[in-house]
Design an enzyme around this catalytic site. Structure first.
Site, short mmCIF file in Angstrom:
data_model
loop_
_atom_site.label_atom_id
_atom_site.label_comp_id
_atom_site.label_asym_id
_atom_site.label_seq_id
_atom_site.Cartn_x
_atom_site.Cartn_y
_atom_site.Cartn_z
CE LYS A 32 -4.25 -2.24 1.71
NZ LYS A 32 -3.66 -3.32 1.90
C1 LIG Z 1 -4.79 -4.56 1.33
C2 LIG Z 1 -3.21 -5.94 1.47
C3 LIG Z 1 -4.59 -6.82 0.38
C4 LIG Z 1 -5.17 -6.38 -0.39
O1 LIG Z 1 -5.53 -5.87 -1.45
P1 LIG Z 1 -6.52 -4.75 -2.15
O2 LIG Z 1 -6.41 -4.13 -2.89
O3 LIG Z 1 -7.47 -4.93 -1.18
O4 LIG Z 1 -7.74 -6.11 -3.29
C5 LIG Z 1 -3.19 -8.19 -0.16
N1 LIG Z 1 -1.61 -8.02 0.83
C6 LIG Z 1 -1.45 -7.20 1.57
C7 LIG Z 1 -0.75 -7.12 2.82
C8 LIG Z 1 -2.43 -5.60 2.01
O5 LIG Z 1 -1.58 -5.54 2.66
#
Ligand SMILES: *Cc1c(COP(=O)(O)O)cnc(C)c1O
Length: 460
Positions: free
Chosen positions: A112
């Site tokens: 993210k």
């Molecule tokens: C947020 C997240 C996901 C999922 O991603 P989305 O965009 O919500 O589908 C998968 N793995 C990790 C480590 C995350 O932080």
């Protein structure tokens, strides 16, 4: 033509890029999307030669138009990826029979950061130009919150309020949020699940009077700028792997929760990235893998797993996909979402060859972590392991498999210890958190409680 953004529900006059970013959720309750998808197939051979920030500029500028002057935008991208601990930003490594695209080299060690370091700088840039203020409200299942906080901490003109489900994020994830000392950061533990937090957030945003009075902005994956920043690494990783292998197309497996990351892959594929198919991987919270295998999108109960950032039953970005799947017809989207709101279920006939889907449960997550450590000496975090376990069932001859690695394993030491018999994953950034003081408030996830708390903190 300047890029314009429309709502999946058709109730918003087309707006430009910066308005779309500042709006977050569309004012009609839908999600914003570009009215046209750029076709970049002619650019692919020159884009292959670019470094990550230059590629990011090329991909993203197609969606921004003249809203930000080129030099400013290049500077903004450079600042966003200078906080990563490797020059490539997203290293791509061959591990066993798959390629791992490591998206976790940013300040909070999760993918993210790729989007939220960018979004923080974008907000700061725009507020400096307009003299405005922004109060960010977000709901997190773990990683979004800390990545958002690290994206805007200490930035002028911004306060950030992050709700997370008390007791349901890993202790380290919580510390990554609650140890940030900047006074513009407000951590709210809610008595409920991630979905309770997300629903409360959506309701506060749907309180249009409050939204305008408080200059509310979103950082959840519904924000178009986040999706956009994620589109870049689908090009990046598919370029690296097609170069290494000589293949013309790759598959990409995506550990999925809110459908934000994989929707970015869908955009990249629509634009012309060399991707044959996206493989959607969920944990036991499998509403999305069930949908792609049966056509039925029906909500179950959230169950806590080893991959908490994917413990989601209502995927906030799914509506964007639905818009395309329903023939770009806002009326059909409104109908489908109304049906879902009433019946907790909706059905879409047919299937989509752009996707495969599967689910990795606790047992296969642990087994996959153990196998990759044993055979390749590589430690997968549990989210990535869900993806890799599903990837292994979807391999196709002549199409190398790229697996997105969404977090550093040291963030999930309990799962690593369970899989490997010892706590083998470490990271200095996380070690340093263990001794810092923390701050949070504990609140009910109701619109009134959250609005009152924000009013009190902001003296509004
Ligand atoms: C947020 C997240 C996901 C999922 O991603 P989305 O965009 O919500 O589908 C998968 N793995 C990790 C480590 C995350 O932080």
């Amino acid at each position: 033509m300047e890029p314009r953004y429309i709502s999946t529900r058709g109730g918003v006059e087309p707006v430009d890029f910066l308005s779309a970013v500042m709006m977050g959720l569309a004012d009609d309750g839908g999600l914003l999307l570009p009215s046209e998808m750029p076709d970049v197939t002619q650019e692919l051979s020159s884009w292959r030669k670019l470094d990550y920030p230059s590629l990011a500029y090329e991909v993203m500028s197609r969606f921004i138009g003249s809203a930000i002057p080129e030099a400013d935008f290049r500077g903004l991208i450079a600042r966003s990826y200078a906080t990563f601990d490797v020059a490539e930003v997203v290293p791509v490594k061959q591990v066993g029979g798959v390629f791992i695209a490591e998206l976790f080299h940013g300040p909070t060690l999760a993918f993210k950061d790729v989007a939220l370091q960018f979004l923080g700088n974008l907000f700061e840039y725009q507020l400096a130009r307009t003299g405005g203020r922004l109060n960010i409200l977000g709901a997190t299942s773990g990683d979004t919150g800390s990545a958002a906080i690290h994206g805007v901490r200490g930035k002028a003109g911004i306060d950030i309020f992050i709700m997370f489900p008390e007791g349901r994020v890993s202790p380290l994830q919580e510390r990554q949020m609650t140890t940030v000392p900047d006074p513009n950061v407000h951590c709210i533990a809610i008595k409920g699940t991630f979905d309770d937090g997300q629903r409360t957030m959506k309701s506060v945003f749907n309180d249009i009077a409050f939204k305008h009075k408080f200059s509310l902005g979103a950082v959840n994956s519904v924000n178009w700028a986040r999706v956009l920043a994620q589109v870049v690494y689908y090009f990046w990783a598919s370029f690296r792997v097609t170069e290494t292998t000589g293949a013309s197309l790759v598959q990409v497996t995506v550990p999925t929760g809110n459908f934000g990351d994989i929707f970015a892959g869908y955009v990249a594929k629509k634009m012309g990235a060399p991707i044959s198919r996206l493989v959607l991987a969920t944990n036991e919270n499998d509403i999305l893998s069930r949908f792609f295998n049966t056509g039925v999108y029906s909500q179950g109960a959230v169950s806590p797993t080893l991959s908490p950032s994917m413990d989601i039953q209502v995927a906030s970005n799914f509506e964007r996909y639905l818009y395309y799947r329903l023939g770009k017809n806002p009326e059909k989207v409104r109908e489908a979402m109304a049906t879902f709101a009433k019946e907790k279920s909706l059905t879409v006939p047919g299937s989509d060859p752009d996707f495969a889907a599967g689910r990795g449960d606790t047992e296969s997550t642990l087994a996959t972590i153990a196998k990759y450590y044993r055979e390749a000496g590589y430690i997968l975090d549990p989210h990535t392991a869900v993806g890799v376990s599903v990837a292994e069932k979807n391999l196709r001859e002549g199409e190398p498999m790229v697996c997105l690695a969404t977090a550093h394993p040291a963030k999930f030491s309990a799962a690593i210890t369970r899989a490997l018999g010892a706590d083998l994953a470490h990271h200095p950034t996380l070690e340093a958190l263990k001794t810092l003081p923390t701050r949070k408030v504990l609140l009910e996830p109701t619109v009134e409680t959250i609005e009152n708390y924000m009013a009190e903190v902001l003296h509004l």
